[in-house]
Each structure stands twice: as structure tokens, then as C-alpha cells.
Write an enzyme that holds these catalytic residues in place. Structure first.
Site, PDB file in Angstrom:
ATOM      1  CD  GLU A  89      -2.374   2.329  -3.406  1.00  0.00           C
ATOM      2  OE1 GLU A  89      -3.345   3.053  -3.678  1.00  0.00           O
ATOM      3  OE2 GLU A  89      -1.660   2.310  -2.188  1.00  0.00           O
ATOM      4  CG  ASP A 132      -1.875   1.130   1.339  1.00  0.00           C
ATOM      5  OD1 ASP A 132      -2.858   1.093   0.281  1.00  0.00           O
ATOM      6  OD2 ASP A 132      -1.917   1.864   2.265  1.00  0.00           O
TER       7      ASP A 132
END
Length: 551
Positions: A275, A209
């Protein structure tokens, strides 16, 4: 049609050539909204286990589980209070182990989210930092200072919150998500333990993330006015908390950990998919070259309007970057952070081109039929491109964004932090419809944590299962062909000359994709057989907003 062949260039030596993840189709499971086994209105890991047959029938290679860790849900679980456990609302570690084992028995791998930029304000280390006070070793694990700089939260508003003793702590997202200080050895060591903990439990990889924002520039300089992106657009400009040089060495060290868990044919079974938004390929290139990250998401298609030229430009840029680095850039058309395809493609596409993404999330008229047709064509494009692909749960059902959630039911922190001007991401996180003609559509036994629309009866898995023309069966057929056709998966593509508004490319041996983005039917390319079409063909003509696979 004539050819524009990318293979004229000599590609870089592929990184981990032959690794399973280079051409895998991965299905994103948002656990809170997938399936509810205990009837409390929230999805859970036993619910995922109970619906594994759906994923087997769909034909995916792996699932990515969004966070299921203990969390107060300040940001849907991306505020982690314990990185090595399961939140009781989702089950227990034994349920996770059972899910991994059952998935493996069906040849489905499991990828988990790791959230390294920030934790929950309820994490024991942050609570200890608040208790210890200014200048303490405990506070050094986070980013505290006596005066804030001008940084703004990705979710809107300031990126700093003051605590009772007068200091401020940094949170690039919600105030319940304090940022880690990645220059502190305790933080580095803790996340190495976290990686090993889940690898020891059999996970096949990690989705990282906010992978480009971990390190902050020394001195925390102010952001130059005009250089910071707005909500949901981090990485579109250089700012003092993105792409810092220390990231490369960190990810090399993580790769060594993953490589220490050898798999089949001597390749590492685990991948890292990051990401990472970037404004220029040169920002991404170092991560993909040599012993860096295994994969970066190919996000470029998600904000792209329905346009042949604009789609091709994104495809060319991502594919060229992958070839030049030998890296892997799986394609993405949807996830838990963006409006669903049916809605994005069913609105005025000039709104998609607008500089602020809020226009996609407002209450507006949507042509669901148009959006559905385009989303089905886009699915065939996604699954025909070279490399891997990610499918967000519910896209295989053709679900639209739920725009009519009452304000009082919204839970995305972005809604309140932007003073309710940006309605946030709840609309793509609504629990899935499995069966029945009214909510909760077989999701569980009672009301769902986010309300479902009243008009989803025809979109349930049960309603679509036996309908040969359903979106679900389009995805099933496409994935079945992808598994069997030698041209699909990792490799190259050759662009073909096509009429204006049409994309056409060949994959050797013997596969052609066409998508008509235009407003008039066009002749099909030369072919022996029609393998699959996203909608009815008109003889040898491809109608507007339709895709086709030819051989």
C-alpha cells in the site's frame, strides 16, 4: 478501429516472471464484516471458512485477510497488539490454520496484512516504553521527543500525543497507533520473526500497510506548509516521513526472507503487495526494479472520475511503469478505505474531481441505478487489464456505500478526529448480506457491529445467485472467461481508435474490451462473438455506461 500498440517498446525483464501473483485475482476479506459464525455480530475466521464456497464459485485465486490480530480496535484492527496471534473475537490460531488448509484444498491462496508503520498502544513494547520513562531503551523502539514538530495525523489533528511525564510520541494515524522507530534493530528483528511466523503457517504473501511511511527523516524536520496531503491522501507530496532511502534496503531484506521459502518452478510462492501512494512514477520505480518489492497496488483508478480520458491516462501511466521496471502493479477499484464504486460513480463526477475527498463521504443524493451500471462496466475493465486485480468484498454484489449510519454507531477514528466533519470509512465496511429479506441478512444470528441498510434484500448472495443478470453472476462469468481466455492475465494491451468517450483495447490473441463512458450509443468494434456485457446491448450498439468483452 486502428491500433496504438504498446508492444513497440521493449519491456524490462519481468521480475519473477511466471510467479502466480503476476496475474492473480485476489479477493479482499475484511474479517469483521465477512461472515459471523458464533453469532456475536462480528465476523470471524470460522465465518470465512464457512463461506469459502462463495469464493470458489466466484473464481478468485487468492484472498487477502485484513488484520485479525489481537487489537483494541482503535482503527479497525490496524492497531496491532500482537503480530503473531489471532484476536479471540475472530477465533484462534487453529482456526487460521484450518482456513489456510481449506483454502489450499480449493486452490485459493491466503495473503495476510502486515502493519509495520505502527502498532497498538496496548502492544507490550509500547506499554513498557511508557512505564520505563524518558531516555530509556524501551522508548527508543518508538518515536518519542521532548517537543512535537508540526506533523499532522493522516486521520486529522496533530500527529503527537503527550504522556504524563511530559514527552510526546508520534502517531501518524490515531493516537492509539504509536509509530515504530525503524532505525532500531529490535524493530527490524521483530518483523523478520513475524514474516517467518506466518510463512511457516502457509501464507502466500503479505499486504504491507502504509508501506511508504516507515522511516522518518533524521531530525524530524517540520513539514513545509502546503506539502502534506489531507486525510486518505498520503504520498501525494514529498514529506519527511515518506519514501526515505532506507526503505529500499529493508524491502530487499524482506524479499530475501520470502525467497527462502521456495515454491513451484523454483519461484517464491509468497508476494509482497505494498500500500504505497506516490505522487510521481519516479517515487515508485526503485521499489519495483530488481530485487525490491514484488508488487505495488495500482491505486490510480480509485479516485478517478467516470471519464474515458482520465481512466486511460491512469492506465497508461501504471502500465508503462510496470513495463519499464519489470514489476507488477495489480489494479484496484475498491477497498476498505474508499467509498464503494456504486456510490462514487452515482454522484456528480465533478465532486470526485474536487481536491478534498470529503465530498465523496458526505450525505448526498446518489443515483444508484447509474452508479450500478457504471460499476458493472468498470468491473469488466478491471478484469481485462494486463496483470493482477483485487476485488473488495461486496463489490461482486454491487453494494453501495452505506451513508446513513447513525453518528452514534460510527467507529472510524477519522470521524471524531475531524470533529465529525469527515464521516469516515464505516460505510464500506458494513457486514455483507448473505440471505433473507431484512438485517442481519444471514450474516450471523443477531445484530451486526455496524448496522446494515434496510433495502439490501435484493443484493444478498442468495437473491443474486440464480439471477443470470445479477452483478454476482457478471463477476462469476468474467472470472470464468478470464481463467480460460489465453489473452487475459499478464501481458500487454493495444489501444484501438474509438469514438469520443469510449475506451477500447485489444489483448492478443483475439480479445477486445470496449467501455462507453459517454452519453450516446456507439457501434461495437468488429468481432466474431460477444463474450460478456455489463448490461443489455442495443443490437450492434454499445449503450452509455456499459462495457463489453468481444472476441
Amino acid at each position: 478501429m486502428s491500433a496504438d500498440n504498446h508492444s513497440a517498446e521493449s519491456p524490462a525483464q519481468p521480475y519473477d516472471q511466471g510467479a502466480w501473483w503476476r496475474d492473480a485475482v485476489v479477493y479482499q476479506v475484511y474479517p469483521r464484516s465477512f461472515a459471523d459464525a458464533n453469532g456475536d455480530g462480528e465476523g470471524d475466521l470460522p465465518g470465512v471458512l464457512s463461506r469459502l464456497d462463495h469464493l470458489t464459485d466466484l473464481g478468485v485465486d487468492a484472498i487477502w485477510l485484513s488484520p485479525f490480530y489481537p487489537s483494541p480496535l482503535a482503527d479497525g484492527g490496524y492497531d496491532v497488539a500482537d503480530y503473531c496471534d489471532v484476536d479471540p473475537r475472530y477465533g484462534a490460531l487453529a482456526d487460521f490454520d484450518a482456513l489456510v488448509a481449506a483454502a489450499a484444498a480449493k486452490n485459493i491462496k491466503v495473503i495476510v496484512d502486515i502493519v509495520p508503520n505502527h502498532c497498538s498502544a496496548e502492544h507490550p513494547w509500547f506499554r513498557a516504553a511508557l512505564a520505563a520513562g524518558p531516555g530509556s531503551p524501551e522508548r527508543e523502539r518508538f518515536v518519542f521527543r521532548d517537543e512535537p514538530n508540526n506533523w499532522q495525523s493522516v486521520f486529522g489533528g496533530p500527529a503527537w500525543t503527550q504522556v504524563p511525564d511530559g514527552q510526546w510520541y508520534l502517531h501518524l494515524f490515531d493516537s492509539g497507533q504509536p509509530d515504530w522507530n525503524w532505525r532500531h534493530p529490535d524493530v527490524v528483528a521483530m518483523f523478520e520473526r513475524v514474516l517467518r511466523f506466518w510463512l511457516d503457517r502457509g501464507v502466500a504473501g503479505f499486504r504491507i500497510d502504509v508501506a511508504n511511511m516507515l522511516f522518518k527523516q533524521e531530525g524530524l524536520p517540520d513539514v513545509v506548509p502546503g506539502s502534506q496531503g489531507g486525510p486518505l491522501t498520503p504520498g501525494h507530496a514529498a514529506v519527511p516521513y515518506e519514501h526515505q532511502p532506507e526503505l529500499l534496503e529493508l524491502y530487499r531484506s524482506w524479499r530475501k526472507i520470502l525467497d527462502s521459502y521456495p515454491g513451484d518452478r523454483g519461484t517464491a510462492p509468497a508476494c509482497t503487495v505494498a500500500e504505497m501512494w506516490f505522487g510521481h512514477p519516479d517515487q515508485a520505480r526503485p521499489y519495483l526494479t530488481g530485487d525490491g518489492l514484488a508488487q505495488l497496488f495500482g491505486f490510480g483508478l480509485m479516485p478517478t472520475p467516470w471519464s474515458a480520458g482520465e481512466f486511460r491516462a491512469v492506465i497508461d501511466a501504471s502500465h508503462r511503469l510496470a513495463r519499464e521496471t519489470g514489476g507488477s502493479i495489480p489494479w484496484v477499484l475498491g477497498n476498505h478505505d474508499v467509498p464503494r464504486m456504486v456510490t462514487r460513480f452515482g454522484v456528480d463526477q465533478d465532486l470526485v474531481r474536487a481536491p478534498t475527498p470529503e465530498v465523496l463521504l458526505g450525505r448526498m443524493d446518489v443515483d444508484a441505478e447509474l452508479g450500478t451500471g457504471r460499476a458493472r462496466a468498470a468491473a469488466l475493465l478491471l478484469l481485462a487489464l494486463p496483470g493482477g486485480a483485487y476485488i473488495y468484498q461486496g463489490d461482486e454484489l454491487g453494494l453501495p456505500e452505506h451513508l446513513a449510519i447513525p453518528d452514534e454507531a460510527r467507529q472510524d477514528p477519522m470521524f471524531e478526529r475531524t470533529l465529525r466533519t469527515f464521516i469516515g470509512r464505516d460505510g464500506c465496511r458494513v457486514p455483507l448480506p448473505w440471505s433473507g429479506v431484512a438485517p442481519p441478512y444471514g450474516f450471523g444470528a443477531g445484530d451486526t457491529w455496524l448496522p446494515q441498510p434496510e433495502d439490501w434484500a435484493e443484493l444478498t448472495v442468495a437473491a443474486q445467485r440464480d439471477d443470470p443478470g445479477s452483478t454476482l453472476n457478471l463477476y462469476r462469468a468474467a472470472l470464468a472467461i478470464r481463467r480460460e481466455h489465453p489473452a487475459l492475465g499478464d501481458g500487454d494491451l493495444t489501444w484501438l481508435d474509438a469514438p469520443p468517450g469510449v475506451l477500447a483495447f485489444a489483448r492478443d490473441p483475439g480479445f477486445t474490451l470496449m467501455v462507453n463512458f459517454g452519453t450516446e450509443p456507439v457501434p461495437l468494434a468488429w468481432h466474431h462473438d460477444v463474450l460478456l456485457a455489463s448490461g443489455p446491448l442495443d443490437g450492434d450498439l454499445l449503450p452509455p455506461d456499459t462495457g463489453v468483452w468481444l472476441s
